[in-house]
Scaffold this motif. Sequence first.
Motif, PDB file in Angstrom:
ATOM      1  N   ALA A 158       7.252   8.959 -12.945  1.00  0.00           N
ATOM      2  CA  ALA A 158       7.284   9.203 -11.500  1.00  0.00           C
ATOM      3  C   ALA A 158       6.200   8.362 -10.830  1.00  0.00           C
ATOM      4  CB  ALA A 158       7.045  10.678 -11.208  1.00  0.00           C
ATOM      5  N   LYS A 159       6.584   7.715  -9.743  1.00  0.00           N
ATOM      6  CA  LYS A 159       5.607   6.964  -8.959  1.00  0.00           C
ATOM      7  C   LYS A 159       5.324   7.789  -7.710  1.00  0.00           C
ATOM      8  CE  LYS A 159       5.147   2.220  -7.296  1.00  0.00           C
ATOM      9  NZ  LYS A 159       5.890   0.951  -7.162  1.00  0.00           N
ATOM     10  N   ARG A 160       4.087   8.221  -7.581  1.00  0.00           N
ATOM     11  CA  ARG A 160       3.724   9.121  -6.475  1.00  0.00           C
ATOM     12  C   ARG A 160       3.041   8.335  -5.365  1.00  0.00           C
ATOM     13  NH1 ARG A 160      -0.228  12.757  -7.597  1.00  0.00           N
ATOM     14  NH2 ARG A 160       0.639  14.115  -5.975  1.00  0.00           N
ATOM     15  N   ARG A 161       3.448   8.622  -4.146  1.00  0.00           N
ATOM     16  CA  ARG A 161       2.803   7.952  -3.015  1.00  0.00           C
ATOM     17  C   ARG A 161       1.584   8.766  -2.575  1.00  0.00           C
ATOM     18  NH1 ARG A 161       3.763   4.322   0.927  1.00  0.00           N
ATOM     19  NH2 ARG A 161       5.930   3.912   0.353  1.00  0.00           N
ATOM     20  N   GLY A 163      -0.981   8.343   0.128  1.00  0.00           N
ATOM     21  CA  GLY A 163      -1.384   7.548   1.283  1.00  0.00           C
ATOM     22  C   GLY A 163      -0.815   6.151   1.160  1.00  0.00           C
ATOM     23  N   ASP A 164      -1.696   5.137   1.138  1.00  0.00           N
ATOM     24  CA  ASP A 164      -1.202   3.768   1.014  1.00  0.00           C
ATOM     25  C   ASP A 164      -1.313   3.255  -0.429  1.00  0.00           C
ATOM     26  OD1 ASP A 164      -3.889   3.618   0.873  1.00  0.00           O
ATOM     27  OD2 ASP A 164      -4.145   2.129   2.475  1.00  0.00           O
ATOM     28  N   GLN A 165      -1.441   4.176  -1.371  1.00  0.00           N
ATOM     29  CA  GLN A 165      -1.501   3.769  -2.782  1.00  0.00           C
ATOM     30  C   GLN A 165      -0.455   4.535  -3.578  1.00  0.00           C
ATOM     31  OE1 GLN A 165      -5.575   4.170  -4.207  1.00  0.00           O
ATOM     32  NE2 GLN A 165      -6.298   3.717  -2.150  1.00  0.00           N
ATOM     33  N   PHE A 166      -0.204   4.034  -4.778  1.00  0.00           N
ATOM     34  CA  PHE A 166       0.737   4.706  -5.660  1.00  0.00           C
ATOM     35  C   PHE A 166       0.024   5.157  -6.935  1.00  0.00           C
ATOM     36  CE2 PHE A 166       3.709   2.063  -3.221  1.00  0.00           C
ATOM     37  CZ  PHE A 166       4.625   3.035  -2.848  1.00  0.00           C
ATOM     38  N   GLU A 167       0.458   6.270  -7.445  1.00  0.00           N
ATOM     39  CA  GLU A 167      -0.009   6.725  -8.752  1.00  0.00           C
ATOM     40  C   GLU A 167       1.233   6.868  -9.635  1.00  0.00           C
ATOM     41  OE1 GLU A 167      -2.843  10.334  -9.799  1.00  0.00           O
ATOM     42  OE2 GLU A 167      -0.792  11.019  -9.564  1.00  0.00           O
ATOM     43  N   THR A 168       1.196   6.265 -10.810  1.00  0.00           N
ATOM     44  CA  THR A 168       2.346   6.366 -11.706  1.00  0.00           C
ATOM     45  C   THR A 168       2.004   7.342 -12.820  1.00  0.00           C
ATOM     46  OG1 THR A 168       2.938   4.096 -11.202  1.00  0.00           O
ATOM     47  CG2 THR A 168       3.931   5.055 -13.173  1.00  0.00           C
ATOM     48  N   VAL A 169       2.891   8.305 -13.007  1.00  0.00           N
ATOM     49  CA  VAL A 169       2.624   9.300 -14.065  1.00  0.00           C
ATOM     50  C   VAL A 169       3.814   9.380 -15.017  1.00  0.00           C
ATOM     51  CG1 VAL A 169       1.085  10.725 -12.663  1.00  0.00           C
ATOM     52  CG2 VAL A 169       3.523  11.203 -12.651  1.00  0.00           C
ATOM     53  N   SER A 170       3.507   9.572 -16.279  1.00  0.00           N
ATOM     54  CA  SER A 170       4.563   9.819 -17.260  1.00  0.00           C
ATOM     55  C   SER A 170       4.538  11.303 -17.576  1.00  0.00           C
ATOM     56  CB  SER A 170       4.300   9.032 -18.545  1.00  0.00           C
ATOM     57  OG  SER A 170       4.397   7.669 -18.270  1.00  0.00           O
ATOM     58  N   VAL A 171       5.702  11.847 -17.715  1.00  0.00           N
ATOM     59  CA  VAL A 171       5.783  13.297 -17.873  1.00  0.00           C
ATOM     60  C   VAL A 171       6.434  13.636 -19.204  1.00  0.00           C
ATOM     61  CG1 VAL A 171       6.595  15.428 -16.808  1.00  0.00           C
ATOM     62  CG2 VAL A 171       6.113  13.430 -15.379  1.00  0.00           C
ATOM     63  N   ALA A 172       5.781  14.489 -19.919  1.00  0.00           N
ATOM     64  CA  ALA A 172       6.361  14.977 -21.177  1.00  0.00           C
ATOM     65  C   ALA A 172       6.761  16.431 -20.954  1.00  0.00           C
ATOM     66  CB  ALA A 172       5.343  14.882 -22.300  1.00  0.00           C
ATOM     67  N   GLY A 173       7.979  16.737 -21.238  1.00  0.00           N
ATOM     68  CA  GLY A 173       8.423  18.121 -21.102  1.00  0.00           C
ATOM     69  C   GLY A 173       8.930  18.437 -19.725  1.00  0.00           C
ATOM     70  N   PRO A 174       9.390  19.657 -19.540  1.00  0.00           N
ATOM     71  CA  PRO A 174       9.997  20.051 -18.261  1.00  0.00           C
ATOM     72  C   PRO A 174       8.977  20.008 -17.122  1.00  0.00           C
ATOM     73  CG  PRO A 174      10.361  21.718 -19.982  1.00  0.00           C
ATOM     74  CD  PRO A 174       9.388  20.740 -20.530  1.00  0.00           C
ATOM     75  N   ALA A 175       9.457  19.697 -15.937  1.00  0.00           N
ATOM     76  CA  ALA A 175       8.572  19.641 -14.763  1.00  0.00           C
ATOM     77  C   ALA A 175       9.394  19.796 -13.493  1.00  0.00           C
ATOM     78  CB  ALA A 175       7.815  18.312 -14.735  1.00  0.00           C
ATOM     79  N   VAL A 176       8.691  20.130 -12.420  1.00  0.00           N
ATOM     80  CA  VAL A 176       9.313  20.174 -11.087  1.00  0.00           C
ATOM     81  C   VAL A 176       8.861  18.918 -10.337  1.00  0.00           C
ATOM     82  CG1 VAL A 176       9.417  21.405  -8.894  1.00  0.00           C
ATOM     83  CG2 VAL A 176       9.313  22.693 -11.036  1.00  0.00           C
TER      84      VAL A 176
END
Lengths: 260, 467
Positions: A158-161, A163-176
Amino acid sequence: MPKIIVCYKWVVDEQDIRVNQGTQELDFSRTKKKISDYDKNAIEIGTQIWEKNEGSTLVAVSYGDGDVKSSLKDALSRGPEEAFWINDDNAAQADSYVTANAVAAAIKKIGDFDMVLCADGSSDVGNQQFANRVAALLDVPAITATAELTVEGTTITAKRRLGDQFETVSVAGPAVYSVLPEVATPRFPSIKQLMGAKKKPQTEFSVADLGLDAAQTTPKTTVSAVKGYTMVRKNIVFNEGEVADQVKQLADALAKEGLL
Amino acid sequence: MTQYNSVTQEIIEQIVAAIGAENVYTDEVKKEPYSHDELVGKKYNKIPELVVLPTTPEQVAAVVKIANEHTIPVIARGAGTAFTSASVALFGGIVISTERMNQILEIDEENMFMVVEPGATTATVQKAANEKGFLYAGDPCSGDSSFIGGNIGTNAGGNKAVKYGTTRQQVAGVEIVTAEGDIVTLGGKLKKDSSGYNLFHLIIGSEGTLGIVTKCYLRLVPLPESQMDVLAVFPSLKTAIEVVPKIMSAGVNPVCVEFMDNGSVRNCEAYLNESLPDSENGNYIIVSIEGDNEELLEEQLGTIDEICTENGASSVLIADPERIWKARKIYAEADRAISIVTSMEDIVVPTTHIPETIETIAELGEKYGLTIHCAGHAGDGNIHANILKKDLSDEEWDEKLHAIQEEIYAKVYELGGKLSGEHGIGYKRKAVLAQYTNPVEIKLMQAVKKALDPKNILNPGKVIDVE
């Protein structure tokens, strides 16, 4: 392959709401309903992931009063294979706490999942609490402000916005995942998909079916009033001097207001 | 052309005394916005000698009386959204802007009429009707900004004309100020009327040349429960257009059948910065249906799907009305973003001749090396062909435009069509109207004009010449 549950809300079309100019009360007498605009983005990204990943599943969940039944055909025409809806006569008074309790209970009843998708907020009240509350109730992470969402094998990114930056996270397992509008543009369903939607399975849950007790269905907050507002304009007219002076005065005034 | 007098300081003072200084613009900067409509080009623009902004019919009448006495042109103006220089004071005189006469005066729910001032925008009128559970069925693409008085002036068509007709069918009467400054109501809240000549129909579409509308009596119909918009995407414009007569004759009774060629689709997509379905190669047909019975609507959807699929549609979709209509309505504005100068053609042909007409326009575009974006109201035979100047020199543009127009118009008239379906004639098309119209018909129009405006002060030099 991911098991996807997409949540949506059946809301009043804000364009139909009228404001009584005298009392500022809202008039809903001629309003129609629609799937919350931002939830259409969530349904779309869910459908795209489902289409790309053979063997995945996609179901839709909604909570509201009996009127939610009218939404199922539209929701199902957009991709989901099955719809579950929670029918609660008191849904009009529900806050994020009650809504999350009901939807989380329904998700537990539906079964295992890898991804629960929803919008970052609804287009009616926009509390932006739903995803976090549901994640807490399901004891899984909440990935909010998702601007991009990809599934490669068992890796969900998931690439999270922020503000004016992005954070990319990898997710293991179930999530919302709560998604932003840019995550995917909702498709126009085909007529065949609309007709086909009527044949897809629909399951209704009552509050009792979900085993929710009185505490879980009693709102923590009560809305005491919803009113329109009147824009108070400054009505400043710059008409002194030459046009060039007037433009300068206007520009200065806008700059002073922090608008330039 | 009549010899007109200039607006002197003395005349300005008379007008100020009659309607108040706050309703009169003499300043060049303030008058500039009234020097043009959406038609760009020096020969179509001129700053008026005076702009007045009356607030009542009596004020309009006072200005017209003074103008008539001194033989000064008066040009009624709505929102200035025309493409024909219809409301520009090309021969001098006074622009009467109706922008301050913008009230909804009455919604008569029992008789199903509404009475509005001419400066109300079409969208305001529609919204006021909707709020009472009615539909005002006039729906030009410019409705968010165009005024109802302007709609009447051009007999505007729009997006519901297939089912409900053009503005003419929505109007039951008008109050006008005559060329001599009298106020008279023609028609009214009547469903039928055989009492003598129907003069208000003469006013509709007369572009301010026969009288100035100061009040509008509009018909209302019950607001349908639901509307559905279908977007059928075709790989070629030809197959897209060929499906239109088939839909029209299938008993579906659509509210509208619109089309956009691929150039228009891609340009609107770029302008809006929003993705549209199959935009790379798709040509769009948009069909709207409405009603109170969901089962019946779904049956109609099935029919449309079947016809479009059988005739080569690559997809037949339920369109999000907000997104698809935004694209359709922004078509001309999107073109303006890539070519400030354009020529928006508004031809109308019998619906069965739409495919042939479209094909001819495409061929002529190639022949002259001109970019033409076509969109419009396929269901009523009204084609908007927007010819783009882009980076051509003025000389090249004038030469090519004249040549291509000659060929387009010749074809249109050969097929039994006409110059304008809904935008009107204004100044831009006056000479061509005279060229293609039976001289007897022009003579009759001149006789009407002379009878209603003996001194030729009402929007002179527009629609027809009288001398």
